[in-house]
Enzyme design. Sequence first.
Site, short mmCIF file in Angstrom:
data_model
loop_
_atom_site.label_atom_id
_atom_site.label_comp_id
_atom_site.label_asym_id
_atom_site.label_seq_id
_atom_site.Cartn_x
_atom_site.Cartn_y
_atom_site.Cartn_z
CG MET A 184 9.59 -39.81 -55.95
SD MET A 184 8.91 -39.84 -57.69
CE MET A 184 7.31 -39.60 -57.57
CB CYS A 185 8.02 -40.57 -50.41
SG CYS A 185 7.22 -42.04 -50.00
N GLY A 186 5.48 -38.89 -50.45
CA GLY A 186 4.19 -38.50 -50.22
C GLY A 186 4.22 -36.83 -49.85
CG ASN A 211 6.26 -36.57 -54.24
OD1 ASN A 211 7.15 -36.43 -53.39
ND2 ASN A 211 4.79 -36.99 -54.11
#
Length: 714
Positions: free
Chosen positions: A1-3, A115
């Site tokens: 997960m991130c942006g 995410n």
Amino acid sequence: MCGIFGYCNFLIEKTRGEIIDTLIEGLQALEYKEYDSSGISIQGDELKSLNIYKQTGKISSLKEEIDLYNLNKNLPFISHCGIAHTRRATHGGLRRANCHPHNSDPSNEFVVVHNGVITNFANLKALLVAKGYVFKSDTDTECIPKLYKHIYDTSIELGYNLDFHVLTNLVLKELEGSYGLLCTSSHFPDEVVAARKGSPLVIGVKGKTDMDVNFVEVEYLDQEEDYLKLNTQTKSSGNVLAAAPVKYNTCLRKSPPLRSQYLRNSTTSTFNHGSSTETPAENGLPRPMEFYLSSDCASLARYVSKVVYLEDNDIAHIYDGELHIHCSKIGSEDFSFRTELSKIKKGPYDNFMQKEIYEQCETTKNVMRGRVDAFTNRVVLGGLENWLTELRRAKRIIMIASKASFHSCLAARPIFEELMEVPVNVELALDFVDRNCCIFRNDVCIFVSRSGETTDTINALNYCIKKEAVTIGVVNCSGSSISRFTHCGVHTNTGPEKGIATTKSYTSQYIALVMIALWMSEDLVSKIERRKEIIQALTIVPSQIKEVLELEPLIIELCDKKLKQHDTFLLLGRGYQFASALEGASKMKEISYVHSESILTNELGHRVLAVASDNPPIIAFATKDAFSPKIASCIDQIIERKGNPIIICNKGHKIWEQDKQKGNVVTLEVPQTVDCLQGILNVIPLQLISYWLAIKKDIGVDLPRDSAMSAPDI
């Protein structure tokens, strides 16, 4: 997960190149969250087609990948929806197939960025493989677009023509775990759905005029009333599964459409409201609109001034210039925010970390502005006033946080214990939840988070809410999950922090916690003089930080000549300064890629030196407080054993003058303040040492390897 980032334009002509640039800029605004791959999805040359471009590495690699396709970047789109993602590998290793976006099939009928963690993805994958679906990645996300296609195809076979948000609800019912996701589809061109559960999503709205924004359709629909009908009528029939007449729709409204006597009348909204049919756009045509979607509101600052935060289990559906929010509960709120663009640009600095270290003179002022009155010796915290009685009768205070925020809680714990005279616990959020800690109704739980979206801290908050404890949020992002779910709170007013390293947020959180301790103890007569001393000291902290920053030339020389060749460091502290040692060691690991260990000074003799090779540099906090004599004794022992400590001490502290002249020690002299605030000044030399060690090693300080702003819920 991130942006996550998404962009939709309606009746506003944009070229493909402009759309790609917007998506890339959105991802670049999320770069401060560590990532290892990125990707985008946009419309193809043919009607109802979607293209995916993704690549491992930095966003620059993605741009190079897109350029290889020789796209017609001048191709205009009057309406378009594109989505983008930066990924940090969790499920599945670092390879192109695991990058987002993920598709349902080679034709890209459904495309998803996500995410979170889908905990039942193995079962879903087994089911879909049995149905003939082929998986190309090792990720949990890939099951989502394939599930979309499976349910869509099944509904068509059964004769149902589901709306996009109804289809999304059926998909989400099969998912377990956490998610924040965007989905586009060739079956629903120029549309996007967004959904969240345990992972933040925010939507920004932009029109050609403020009036356009004030009157954009934002339709709040009750999920139970809406989805249980499973109405199969399409938008072309004129029915958008509305749970209320369209005339009650308002833009960014604080209350949902008026549907019963128990709901607030829409006229109480602080925003303009009214029916889009009663306030038609010029010439009676639909209003041109733009929508921006992101997992972080800071990335929207350059585009919009008004945003809507999705709550858990909400589904947002954007099409035809309208935003329809299908709510899990009544009362989804909107927020206006202002973030100056100058605050998210580097300006004259080489990188964001350097900029944010130097901004601490200003950010420490901001957290105190309007709250600390040096003339009356009072602290005013308006965000806590409504809970004054409950907070001051607390039998126990529990501070819960992760990473650097945890260290700020440790730094503030002694002053809470001294001023409040109640037990004070400091807990790591993940461990707190794992242990199922005993929480009572007369406990006050303080949740500290830089982003307000730290997964472990949110889980701990939900746990405490169920136990009916009073909760306080200390966050930098207004509108974040922690700021909205806690009973009351203090906003640190730090501004965007783009660097991975927590610098200015740490010192702002430290001050915010001290202010809470001062405010909660105001009714204790025995603490009046101590409170006055601290309040007076608070007012000069910003100017003292400026003095500390003047040490930078000495620190640059120190890093260049004595420190950069070492890969192990020991940091000594005691009392208030043990938290400084913990935070300093964390920064050196994270930014400088060195092994660093924080040690209580009296623990140094317990075989710590025996396992350290090559006489590692020892950095000792020896500023004046109740433990100064004992720390001085420990430093003397180090010198006797041929060590060459680096001592952070107060200006004019002459105790090591002879050793300094002999070259046995190096001193970094900082201004003196009260003991409970000294850690604010003491940690800044460590920030500078971490920064300059990294620079000397040619390390990218804003995006160090293997760091993440928020960890997945595993």
